[in-house]
Scaffold this motif. Structure first.
Motif, PDB file in Angstrom:
ATOM      1  N   ALA A  62       0.725  -1.406  -0.104  1.00 10.36           N
ATOM      2  CA  ALA A  62       0.130  -0.401   0.062  1.00 10.36           C
ATOM      3  C   ALA A  62       1.024   1.378   0.119  1.00 10.36           C
ATOM      4  CB  ALA A  62      -1.087  -0.262   1.068  1.00 10.36           C
ATOM      5  N   ALA A  63       1.924   1.091   0.616  1.00  6.97           N
ATOM      6  CA  ALA A  63       3.011   1.812   1.099  1.00  6.97           C
ATOM      7  C   ALA A  63       2.998   2.698  -0.688  1.00  6.97           C
ATOM      8  CB  ALA A  63       3.578   1.871   1.891  1.00  6.97           C
ATOM      9  N   GLU A  64       3.758   1.431  -1.344  1.00  3.89           N
ATOM     10  CA  GLU A  64       4.252   1.641  -2.831  1.00  3.89           C
ATOM     11  C   GLU A  64       3.185   2.063  -3.419  1.00  3.89           C
ATOM     12  OE1 GLU A  64       7.197   0.715  -4.342  1.00  3.89           O
ATOM     13  OE2 GLU A  64       8.197   1.288  -2.568  1.00  3.89           O
ATOM     14  N   LEU A  65       2.217   1.973  -3.407  1.00  7.29           N
ATOM     15  CA  LEU A  65       0.853   2.712  -3.660  1.00  7.29           C
ATOM     16  C   LEU A  65       0.730   3.780  -3.807  1.00  7.29           C
ATOM     17  CD1 LEU A  65      -1.573   2.312  -5.676  1.00  7.29           C
ATOM     18  CD2 LEU A  65      -3.240   1.049  -3.631  1.00  7.29           C
ATOM     19  N   LYS A  66       0.743   3.555  -2.479  1.00  7.16           N
ATOM     20  CA  LYS A  66       0.525   5.429  -1.947  1.00  7.16           C
ATOM     21  C   LYS A  66       1.460   6.482  -2.756  1.00  7.16           C
ATOM     22  CE  LYS A  66       0.354   8.785   1.900  1.00  7.16           C
ATOM     23  NZ  LYS A  66       0.126   7.907   3.451  1.00  7.16           N
ATOM     24  N   LYS A  67       2.411   5.730  -2.805  1.00  7.88           N
ATOM     25  CA  LYS A  67       4.328   6.548  -3.216  1.00  7.88           C
ATOM     26  C   LYS A  67       4.067   7.057  -5.038  1.00  7.88           C
ATOM     27  CE  LYS A  67       7.970   4.656  -3.617  1.00  7.88           C
ATOM     28  NZ  LYS A  67       9.250   4.232  -3.457  1.00  7.88           N
ATOM     29  N   ASN A  68       3.177   5.744  -5.930  1.00  6.45           N
ATOM     30  CA  ASN A  68       3.376   6.265  -7.470  1.00  6.45           C
ATOM     31  C   ASN A  68       1.820   5.838  -7.649  1.00  6.45           C
ATOM     32  OD1 ASN A  68       6.101   5.014  -7.382  1.00  6.45           O
ATOM     33  ND2 ASN A  68       5.597   2.820  -7.168  1.00  6.45           N
ATOM     34  N   LEU A  69       1.021   6.640  -6.790  1.00  4.30           N
ATOM     35  CA  LEU A  69      -0.280   7.047  -7.330  1.00  4.30           C
ATOM     36  C   LEU A  69      -0.374   7.693  -8.325  1.00  4.30           C
ATOM     37  CD1 LEU A  69      -3.035   6.040  -7.995  1.00  4.30           C
ATOM     38  CD2 LEU A  69      -3.398   7.112  -5.434  1.00  4.30           C
ATOM     39  N   PRO A  70       0.352   9.689  -7.608  1.00  2.00           N
ATOM     40  CA  PRO A  70       0.224  10.536  -8.253  1.00  2.00           C
ATOM     41  C   PRO A  70       0.586  10.174  -9.472  1.00  2.00           C
ATOM     42  CG  PRO A  70       0.604  10.895  -6.000  1.00  2.00           C
ATOM     43  CD  PRO A  70       0.680   9.413  -6.324  1.00  2.00           C
ATOM     44  N   ASP A  71       2.144  10.407  -9.773  1.00  2.00           N
ATOM     45  CA  ASP A  71       2.942   9.749 -11.143  1.00  2.00           C
ATOM     46  C   ASP A  71       2.046   9.127 -11.920  1.00  2.00           C
ATOM     47  OD1 ASP A  71       5.572   9.907 -12.557  1.00  2.00           O
ATOM     48  OD2 ASP A  71       5.403   8.257 -11.986  1.00  2.00           O
ATOM     49  N   ALA A  72       1.771   7.491 -11.044  1.00  2.00           N
ATOM     50  CA  ALA A  72       0.443   7.029 -12.115  1.00  2.00           C
ATOM     51  C   ALA A  72      -0.532   8.040 -13.306  1.00  2.00           C
ATOM     52  CB  ALA A  72       0.527   5.747 -11.866  1.00  2.00           C
ATOM     53  N   LEU A  73      -1.132   8.623 -11.626  1.00  2.00           N
ATOM     54  CA  LEU A  73      -2.132   9.127 -12.173  1.00  2.00           C
ATOM     55  C   LEU A  73      -2.132  10.527 -13.710  1.00  2.00           C
ATOM     56  CD1 LEU A  73      -4.770   9.591  -9.153  1.00  2.00           C
ATOM     57  CD2 LEU A  73      -4.989   7.816 -11.581  1.00  2.00           C
ATOM     58  N   GLU A  74      -0.792  11.037 -13.654  1.00  2.00           N
ATOM     59  CA  GLU A  74      -0.594  12.381 -13.745  1.00  2.00           C
ATOM     60  C   GLU A  74      -0.241  11.414 -15.369  1.00  2.00           C
ATOM     61  OE1 GLU A  74       2.962  15.527 -14.261  1.00  2.00           O
ATOM     62  OE2 GLU A  74       2.257  14.286 -12.488  1.00  2.00           O
ATOM     63  N   HIS A  75       0.334  10.454 -15.367  1.00  2.00           N
ATOM     64  CA  HIS A  75       1.363   9.655 -17.385  1.00  2.00           C
ATOM     65  C   HIS A  75       0.380   8.464 -17.236  1.00  2.00           C
ATOM     66  CE1 HIS A  75       4.447  11.772 -15.008  1.00  2.00           C
ATOM     67  NE2 HIS A  75       4.686  12.433 -16.090  1.00  2.00           N
ATOM     68  N   GLU A  76      -0.905   8.401 -16.700  1.00  2.00           N
ATOM     69  CA  GLU A  76      -1.616   7.309 -17.510  1.00  2.00           C
ATOM     70  C   GLU A  76      -1.514   6.043 -16.824  1.00  2.00           C
ATOM     71  OE1 GLU A  76      -4.155   7.978 -20.705  1.00  2.00           O
ATOM     72  OE2 GLU A  76      -4.707   9.923 -20.503  1.00  2.00           O
TER      73      GLU A  76
END
Length: 131
Positions: A62-76
């Motif tokens: 979950a911590a990995e998800l939280k860390k990467n979520l903004p980047d993943a959303l921004e770059h589809e």
């Protein structure tokens, strides 16, 4: 027991790794998470939502998800593996369809423009038109 739910919102192609350039991918070490087990467990799903909303402790995945979520959303989710994209879509669709309040909170924090929800609704319309 594995804690699960990788990509929320998924989003929400969120799972993992360091923040990456468009040519790098997120780590795949959590790709074997059983997303169905998470979606069928109120306790697990609440733990992930609470982690993402800074209301509770975060398991490593979950911590990995939280860390990467903004980047993943921004770059589809361009740095996501195919499995991460599948998990993210399944999780996001579940939250949009069945846990609107949680989705709205996550959306306000991570996707204030509502771009992911809009893509999801457009895809649903296309699927309906095909059927």
């Amino acid at each position: 027991m594995k804690t699960v739910l990788i990509t929320l919102v998924s989003a929400i192609c969120f799972l993992l790794g360091e923040e990456v350039s468009s040519e790098e991918k997120y780590t795949t070490k959590y790709d074997d998470v059983n997303i169905d087990a998470v979606l069928n467990s109120e306790r697990l799903l609440n733990a992930y939502v609470n982690c993402l909303m800074n209301r509770g402790a975060c398991a490593p995945d979950a911590a990995e998800l939280k860390k990467n979520l903004p980047d993943a959303l921004e770059h589809e989710c361009s740095a996501c593996s195919e499995k991460q994209k599948e998990i993210a879509d399944k999780l996001s669709h579940y939250l949009i369809d069945h846990r609107e309040e949680d989705w709205s909170l996550l959306e306000a924090k991570y996707d204030s423009t509502g771009a992911y929800r809009q893509r999801y609704l457009e895809d649903r319309l296309k699927e309906t038109a095909i059927d």
